[in-house]
Design a protein around this motif. Structure first.
Motif, PDB file in Angstrom:
ATOM      1  N   CYS A  69     -10.870  -0.561 -19.123  1.00 29.34           N
ATOM      2  CA  CYS A  69     -11.760   0.280 -18.339  1.00 29.34           C
ATOM      3  C   CYS A  69     -12.569   1.218 -19.225  1.00 29.34           C
ATOM      4  O   CYS A  69     -13.649   1.655 -18.846  1.00 29.34           O
ATOM      5  N   ASN A  70     -12.040   1.525 -20.405  1.00 33.25           N
ATOM      6  CA  ASN A  70     -12.800   2.379 -21.312  1.00 33.25           C
ATOM      7  C   ASN A  70     -13.894   1.634 -22.059  1.00 33.25           C
ATOM      8  O   ASN A  70     -14.701   2.245 -22.749  1.00 33.25           O
ATOM      9  N   LEU A  71     -13.911   0.281 -21.941  1.00 39.57           N
ATOM     10  CA  LEU A  71     -14.955  -0.479 -22.625  1.00 39.57           C
ATOM     11  C   LEU A  71     -16.271  -0.422 -21.866  1.00 39.57           C
ATOM     12  O   LEU A  71     -17.303  -0.835 -22.384  1.00 39.57           O
ATOM     13  N   GLY A  72     -16.251   0.047 -20.632  1.00 38.10           N
ATOM     14  CA  GLY A  72     -17.473   0.083 -19.844  1.00 38.10           C
ATOM     15  C   GLY A  72     -17.380  -0.767 -18.587  1.00 38.10           C
ATOM     16  O   GLY A  72     -18.393  -1.169 -18.022  1.00 38.10           O
ATOM     17  N   ILE A  73     -16.152  -1.088 -18.185  1.00 40.27           N
ATOM     18  CA  ILE A  73     -15.950  -1.776 -16.908  1.00 40.27           C
ATOM     19  C   ILE A  73     -15.322  -0.762 -15.970  1.00 40.27           C
ATOM     20  O   ILE A  73     -14.304  -0.165 -16.294  1.00 40.27           O
ATOM     21  N   GLN A  74     -15.930  -0.513 -14.847  1.00 42.49           N
ATOM     22  CA  GLN A  74     -15.318   0.386 -13.875  1.00 42.49           C
ATOM     23  C   GLN A  74     -15.221  -0.361 -12.564  1.00 42.49           C
ATOM     24  O   GLN A  74     -16.011  -1.258 -12.295  1.00 42.49           O
ATOM     25  N   GLN A  75     -14.244   0.005 -11.760  1.00 40.45           N
ATOM     26  CA  GLN A  75     -14.100  -0.699 -10.496  1.00 40.45           C
ATOM     27  C   GLN A  75     -13.898   0.265  -9.336  1.00 40.45           C
ATOM     28  O   GLN A  75     -13.413   1.364  -9.499  1.00 40.45           O
ATOM     29  N   SER A  76     -14.338  -0.227  -8.184  1.00 44.10           N
ATOM     30  CA  SER A  76     -13.962   0.430  -6.937  1.00 44.10           C
ATOM     31  C   SER A  76     -12.905  -0.466  -6.342  1.00 44.10           C
ATOM     32  O   SER A  76     -13.206  -1.524  -5.810  1.00 44.10           O
ATOM     33  N   PRO A  77     -11.631  -0.099  -6.494  1.00 44.75           N
ATOM     34  CA  PRO A  77     -10.560  -1.063  -6.222  1.00 44.75           C
ATOM     35  C   PRO A  77     -10.378  -1.345  -4.742  1.00 44.75           C
ATOM     36  O   PRO A  77     -10.941  -0.664  -3.880  1.00 44.75           O
ATOM     37  N   GLU A  78      -9.579  -2.384  -4.489  1.00 43.26           N
ATOM     38  CA  GLU A  78      -9.248  -2.749  -3.121  1.00 43.26           C
ATOM     39  C   GLU A  78      -8.593  -1.546  -2.437  1.00 43.26           C
ATOM     40  O   GLU A  78      -7.727  -0.885  -3.007  1.00 43.26           O
ATOM     41  N   GLY A  79      -9.026  -1.253  -1.216  1.00 45.19           N
ATOM     42  CA  GLY A  79      -8.465  -0.112  -0.504  1.00 45.19           C
ATOM     43  C   GLY A  79      -8.968   1.215  -1.037  1.00 45.19           C
ATOM     44  O   GLY A  79      -8.410   2.258  -0.729  1.00 45.19           O
ATOM     45  N   ARG A  80     -10.008   1.168  -1.877  1.00 51.19           N
ATOM     46  CA  ARG A  80     -10.740   2.346  -2.360  1.00 51.19           C
ATOM     47  C   ARG A  80      -9.951   3.227  -3.316  1.00 51.19           C
ATOM     48  O   ARG A  80     -10.454   3.657  -4.321  1.00 51.19           O
TER      49      ARG A  80
END
Lengths: 238, 506
Positions: free
Chosen positions: A76-87
């Motif tokens: 996630c620190n490489l520049g991938i961010q997510q809005s995960p399942e169930g927020r």
């Protein structure tokens, strides 16, 4: 060059093979959507990209770097961010604090401008700045989840079912904003959705997943016109 | 009576049936527990029967039950309160009789008190009056609008507390600073305040681990023990001064926190609790069995007392080459000087703990602890390394435990594994939970309630535990999340910052 490249990925939960050799790629600047029924393995694929669970076979390349054996927080620190399942927003923290959490690994000097950018995209969040996140509506929480991910300055944004449980009007708003994020903020988006119609209309390209396999791929418009897709995911439901 | 019941659902015979049922239950429960006792007679042990206790038990049960029926049926408050008062007096009577094993058949204790001296009359009347007043005012007339007065009151208290947290904290600090001037000559008051302050510090330390990071640690006393033994051993074997050992004790305790934390922090919730519990016991068992180093169950005695920052000594007979504290300030010697100094020392240590915690909360690391408590997966997806974050909470919490341990060792002058049992961990955890997880002022209140009150009311002996139990039940009913259980919804902590943000964006 493809930004995210998934090569022959298998993922297991214990003995159960959830992903049976997935190949796909997301190119820089695209919105790519992955549609499929419940239990097809969409969320598993998205989470495998984030390193939890890890792929047991195959490689995942992010900008040419193999990330399939890295722990989640490093990915996630490489520049991938997510809005995960169930927020998964922090319900007892305020909106402002949630956004601060999103920027926790970032250089503080970007904070103010990033915050302004998020509030431009989601003016509603600015109105709710000091409200407890858990007391907001589902749509607002989804906006917060996306906003929080954006505070981490992603180059690739992973969205897991942002339309889940939201009213049609709110879904439309959210998808419009995702498009805006892609177009204006130059963020590549990988969108996992059950709401096939909206997702395919939005996406440059799409993949269809059935039982842990990719069965179809093509541009959004092609898939929308495909009779199999129409029969399985579009007609009847919408 | 019949007219009173006419308007209600229950009729007289049902009431009698219900009362009879409860009388039988009370008889069955009390006859073996209260009714029979073994008495040491010259001829050997004999069974003595105490029907008075059984009768009072049944009587108080029946009257109490009748009060509940009255309440259910909506009788007047005075009747209810009278019945409850009778029950309370009977229960009181029962306990006194149970303790005094003489045969008191005829004269009830309360009557004895009422016709004894003037003082006991006053006490007896006050007792009855207070019970009656509490019963009367806590009753609600049936049919009255069900506004929960206590809830209203507690939300009012919350509001006052929230908007004045800083002022309350400041008043508290000032109170604790001037405390020795108020009670300067009262040795036991200073001793008690010091003890409470140790637990406040331990509570604040554990609050970092449990309240902020949400890691349930049942073995916190291990770090307390590590700190205490570090100081005791360093001071005895290497002749190091307290002021040098204090940071070392903290460092040792923090390292133990990391050593423990590294393998176990992948565990969560109950599992983590059990492992930390085990770790606490391991430390204690090692202390008992490593006789050569720790003196085993004999402990370590005559631990060096702290000097006045290395400048002066508190003893009456000052060793060669150092200055007496009283001479340094031109005062007469008093044994209170050392006690007051110790009090200020622990006060300072506790305030440092508090200050560091408050600072950390506003920094990214503190925010990450709180986020981790709420949702670990979300944290990882935001790029937070959960292991390091948890370890840091564990280590910092342990460090403050170590400081408190070193202070404990120097204050007592004697330590043994006895002082570091699981019960201590439980008490510290209870302080944190009772105070409301994560609330700093709550910990102070809870430490006073948990440590101060039992010591103050030492004369009440076993009754303390009874009251303690009742207190715990009351907390469960009315404040299930702790005395001061609310997190400020925003750790913008100062509003000006928020306004600044909002202003810039307009």
């Amino acid at each position: 060059m493809s930004m995210l490249k998934i090569e022959g990925v298998h993922t297991f939960y214990g003995n159960i093979e959830a992903l049976k050799g997935i190949d796909m790629e997301v190119n820089e600047g695209e919105i790519v959507t992955l549609i499929g029924a419940n239990g097809a393995g969409k969320t598993t694929l998205l989470m495998t990209c984030c390193g939890s669970p890890q792929a047991s076979k195959g490689r995942i390349l992010f900008e040419g770097q193999d990330i399939s054996r890295m722990p989640m927080h490093e990915i996630c620190n490489l520049g991938i961010q997510q809005s995960p399942e169930g927020r998964r927003i922090f319900p007892r923290m305020s909106v402002y604090e949630n956004l601060q959490m999103g920027a926790i690994t970032q250089d503080p000097k970007h904070f103010d401008s990033d915050l302004e950018m998020v509030f431009d995209l989601f003016p509603r969040l600015k109105e709710r700045i000091s409200q407890r996140a858990g007391t907001m509506s589902g749509g607002e929480q989804q906006m917060l989840a996306i906003g929080r991910a954006l505070m981490g300055r992603p180059r690739l944004l992973l969205l897991d079912e942002p339309s889940l449980g939201l009213a049609p009007l709110v879904v439309k708003q959210i998808f419009e904003t995702v498009e805006k994020i892609n177009r204006e903020n130059k963020v590549t988006v990988f969108l996992v959705e059950q709401n096939a119609f909206h997702a395919l209309k939005l996406a440059h390209r799409g993949y269809v997943m059935v039982n842990g396999n990719i069965t179809l791929s093509g541009t959004g418009a092609e898939l929308l016109a495909n009779p199999e897709v129409r029969a399985a995911y579009l007609e009847g439901g919408h | 009576m019949s007219s009173a019941f006419a308007s209600t659902r229950t009729n007289g015979s049902e009431v009698v049936k219900e009362l009879a049922f409860f009388a039988v239950v009370a008889l069955l429960m009390s006859v073996m527990i209260l009714g029979v006792e073994t008495v040491d007679r010259p001829t050997g042990l004999e069974l003595a029967v105490r029907w008075d206790l059984v009768l009072i038990a049944i009587g108080s049960t029946v009257v109490g039950r009748f009060a509940l029926i009255m309440r259910r049926e909506g009788m007047s408050r005075i009747v209810q309160a009278l019945l409850i008062t009778v029950t309370a007096v009977a229960v009181f009577e029962m306990f006194v009789r149970f303790r005094d094993m003489d045969d008191r058949w005829a004269s009830p204790v309360v009557l004895d008190m009422a016709f004894g001296s003037v003082l006991s009359t006053v006490v007896a009347i006050a007792f009855v009056a207070i019970v009656f007043a509490i019963a009367y005012f806590s009753m609600k007339e049936k049919g009255a609008v069900e506004v929960d007065e206590s809830a209203k009151l507690s939300s009012k208290i919350q509001l006052v507390y929230r908007s004045n947290t800083k002022k309350i904290g400041l008043v508290g600090i000032i109170f604790f600073i001037i405390f020795p001037f108020l009670f300067g000559e009262n040795r036991s008051a200073i001793d008690l305040a010091t003890l409470v302050m140790i637990y406040i510090m331990l509570g604040w330390g554990l609050n970092i681990v449990v309240g902020l990071a949400g890691l349930l640690d049942l073995g916190y006393v291990a770090f307390y023990a590590v700190g205490a033994y570090s100081y005791a051993l360093l001071s005895q074997n290497f002749d190091l001064s307290f002021w040098l050992c204090l940071p070392l004790a903290g460092i040792f305790a923090a390292s133990f926190g990391i050593i423990l934390g590294f393998p176990v922090l992948r565990l969560r919730g109950d599992y983590l609790a059990i492992v930390t519990l085990g770790f606490g016991e391991i430390i204690r068992v090692v202390l008992i069995n490593w006789y050569d180093l720790t003196g085993g169950p004999d402990g370590i005695s005559s631990i060096e007392r702290p000097s006045f920052f290395g400048l002066a000594d508190f003893s009456r007979r000052v060793p060669e080459g150092s200055v007496a504290f009283s001479d340094l300030f031109g005062m007469d010697y008093s044994s209170m000087h050392r006690l007051i100094f110790l009090y200020y020392l622990i006060l300072a240590l506790a305030l440092v703990t508090n200050f560091v915690t408050m600072r950390l909360r506003k920094l990214p690391i503190g925010r990450a602890w709180e986020a981790l408590r709420e949702d670990e997966i979300a944290c990882r997806s935001l790029g937070i390394n959960p292991t390091n974050t948890k370890l840091s909470a564990f280590a910092i919490g342990a460090m403050f435990g170590g400081f408190a341990g070193a202070f404990f060792a120097t204050r007592q002058g004697f330590i043994s594994p006895e002082s570091f049992t699981f019960l201590e961990s439980a008490v510290i955890l209870a302080i944190v939970v009772l105070g409301g997880m994560g609330s700093q002022i709550g910990v102070v209140l809870a430490a006073i309630v948990m440590i101060g009150f039992p010591e103050m009311f030492r004369e009440l002996a076993e009754y303390r535990m009874l009251i303690f139990g009742a207190g715990i039940v009351a907390i469960m009913l009315w404040r299930p999340r702790g005395l001061l259980s609310f997190r400020d919804p925003t750790i913008l902590l100062n509003m000006s910052q928020k306004e600044k943000v909002a202003g810039e964006l307009k």
